[in-house]
Design a protein around this motif. Structure first.
Motif, PDB file in Angstrom:
ATOM      1  N   UNK A  47       0.835  -1.197   0.000  1.00  0.00           N
ATOM      2  CA  UNK A  47       0.000   0.000   0.000  1.00  0.00           C
ATOM      3  C   UNK A  47       0.869   1.244   0.000  1.00  0.00           C
ATOM      4  N   UNK A  48       0.323   2.389  -0.468  1.00  0.00           N
ATOM      5  CA  UNK A  48       1.107   3.629  -0.464  1.00  0.00           C
ATOM      6  C   UNK A  48       1.611   3.939   0.952  1.00  0.00           C
ATOM      7  N   UNK A  49       2.853   4.396   1.023  1.00  0.00           N
ATOM      8  CA  UNK A  49       3.469   4.674   2.318  1.00  0.00           C
ATOM      9  C   UNK A  49       3.268   6.122   2.679  1.00  0.00           C
ATOM     10  N   UNK A  50       2.933   6.337   3.940  1.00  0.00           N
ATOM     11  CA  UNK A  50       2.811   7.691   4.459  1.00  0.00           C
ATOM     12  C   UNK A  50       3.921   7.943   5.477  1.00  0.00           C
ATOM     13  N   UNK A  51       4.451   9.146   5.411  1.00  0.00           N
ATOM     14  CA  UNK A  51       5.522   9.489   6.352  1.00  0.00           C
ATOM     15  C   UNK A  51       4.932   9.565   7.752  1.00  0.00           C
ATOM     16  N   UNK A  52       5.529   8.840   8.728  1.00  0.00           N
ATOM     17  CA  UNK A  52       4.981   8.873  10.085  1.00  0.00           C
ATOM     18  C   UNK A  52       5.102  10.254  10.704  1.00  0.00           C
ATOM     19  N   UNK A  53       4.102  10.559  11.513  1.00  0.00           N
ATOM     20  CA  UNK A  53       4.086  11.868  12.169  1.00  0.00           C
ATOM     21  C   UNK A  53       5.233  11.970  13.180  1.00  0.00           C
TER      22      UNK A  53
END
Length: 461
Positions: free
Chosen positions: A410-416
């Motif tokens: 799945x598309x990766x999101x930068x962790x907060x």
């Protein structure tokens, strides 16, 4: 450690028993020789006495016979009466009786002496036969102990006997050492402390002196000797006859003991390091876990990863492990679950030190856990590719470069915020190995590049 230390003690006891038996037989032989000498002297004296009695008797007989056959006319001053002749005859008879008694006593003494000599000769022959057996046994021990150096020394420390085992162990032939003090077998520092003389003094004072030290062979190589020195039994005159020394080569057991002590020290160090790692993992897991349940799950998983790295090191005697084994072991549970074709490993043989094994194993565990929860291994079709190579193009030291790439997830999101795993990868590796770490949360998949100096602690196979 080879035959055990009991073999050396058996050889020493056998030699001492043979020495005692030889000394006892020698004493019996000397006593018998003295008794024979005394008996021969007594017999000679009796024979001399008998000869004197016989001479006296012959003279008296000749005088009597001459007096009776001549019958000279008695002169005014030489009158031999019948009474005087009778007295002379009685004296002659008494002398003859005394001579017969002496002769009978001499005959009895001679017979007793012959019986005693016969009996003692048989005993001596039996003792000599026993002595020959003991000497043969002693010679077989002396010459047959090819793994044991057996030598004797005089009171001045000069070699007086040298068996084949001593030649094999020390390299010197018998002709080279007989009559000489073998100082070449001692280390210079031992000679300065006069250890050869000290060893002989201890043997005299205590009855034995243990020999546990490094010695030198003829070619200069060193070996760890284990043995004893004992004083030889005193001779008939009560004086010392020197020393018996027995040695064996115990170099390998000595080195094994040294390796064991080193391993114990290393184990102590590793246990302390492991406890420090566990403490750090526990604290950091608690800090970044949102709930107690999450804390428990994360901590147990990380401790299991730490245990797997220790299992891997144990199989390799704690001398390190290959990078391929580390990555394969970390990804094996996930590959079994999602399929082996979704995980690929590519790189040359590289062997890492124990510290690097533990740290990299934890780093790969964090990457694999994240891929299973959120990344390429959480969705069908996703893949994880791990590759590494040694970069020798720079002027500095060679670099071990490791690439972790995820694709198809799945598309990766930068962790907060940065969690424990991210901090471990980015900061832990940098602090532990002076590594350069680049962690990229690209939309197509997480990418991680680790560059470690290929120092002596990171060894290529």
């Amino acid at each position: 450690m080879p035959r055990s230390d009991d073999d050396t003690e058996d050889v020493r006891l056998a030699l001492e028993d043979a020495q005692d038996e030889v000394a006892a037989i020698a004493r019996d032989r000397d006593q018998l020789a003295l008794k024979l000498h005394q008996a021969e002297a007594a017999l000679a004296e009796e024979r001399r006495r008998a000869s004197r009695h016989e001479a006296v008797m012959r003279d008296m007989r000749r005088g009597l016979e001459a007096a009776m056959t001549r019958h000279p006319a008695p002169g005014p001053r030489e009158t031999v009466t019948e009474e005087e002749l009778q007295v002379a005859l009685e004296e002659l008879r008494a002398t003859a009786d005394e001579l017969e008694e002496s002769n009978a006593a001499l005959t009895h003494l001679n017979e007793s002496l012959e019986d005693h000599v016969t009996r003692r000769t048989a005993e001596l022959e039996q003792a000599l036969a026993t002595l020959r057996v003991q000497e043969q046994r002693l010679r077989l021990i002396f010459e047959g102990a090819t793994d044991t150096a057996i030598l004797t020394l005089d009171d001045e420390g000069r070699i007086s006997a040298w068996n084949p085992g001593a030649e094999r162990l020390l390299g010197f032939t018998e002709a080279e050492v007989l009559g000489h003090r073998l100082e070449a077998m001692w280390l210079p520092e031992d000679l300065e402390r006069r250890e050869p003389e000290q060893e002989m003094c201890r043997a005299l004072d205590a009855g034995r002196a243990d020999d546990e030290r490094w010695h030198r062979r003829k070619d200069g190589t060193r070996f760890w000797a284990s043995g004893i020195m004992v004083p030889l039994a005193a001779g008939p005159d009560g004086k010392s006859r020197g020393f018996l020394k027995i040695m064996r080569d115990r170099t390998e057991p000595r080195r094994e003991e040294e390796r064991r002590l080193v391993l114990l020290r290393e184990l102590d160090h590793r246990v302390k390091n492991t406890l420090a790692v566990v403490q750090s993992v526990t604290i950091q897991s608690r800090r970044y876990a949102p709930t107690p349940a999450d804390f428990q799950d994360a901590l147990l998983a990380r401790l299991a990863a730490l245990a797997r790295s220790h299992d891997l090191l144990t199989r390799n005697s704690w001398e390190g492990a290959s990078l391929r084994d580390i990555v394969r072991q970390t990804l094996a549970p996930y590959a079994t679950k999602v399929g082996q074709d979704r995980v690929s490993l590519q790189g040359p043989p590289v062997r890492l030190t124990p510290t690097a094994v533990v740290t990299l194993n934890l780093a790969f565990h964090e990457l694999a856990t994240n891929a299973a929860k959120y990344g390429a291994l959480s969705a069908p079709g996703g893949r994880v590719e791990v590759g590494w190579h040694i970069d020798r193009t720079t002027n500095a030291k060679p670099q071990l470069e490791v690439h972790w790439n995820e694709r198809g997830g799945p598309p990766v999101q930068v962790p907060v915020s940065r969690g424990f795993g991210t901090r471990l990868i980015e900061r832990g590796l940098s602090r532990e190995f002076d590594a350069a770490v680049q962690l990229d949360f690209a939309p197509a998949g997480v990418e991680c590049m680790i560059r470690l100096p290929f120092a002596p602690r990171l060894v290529s196979l």
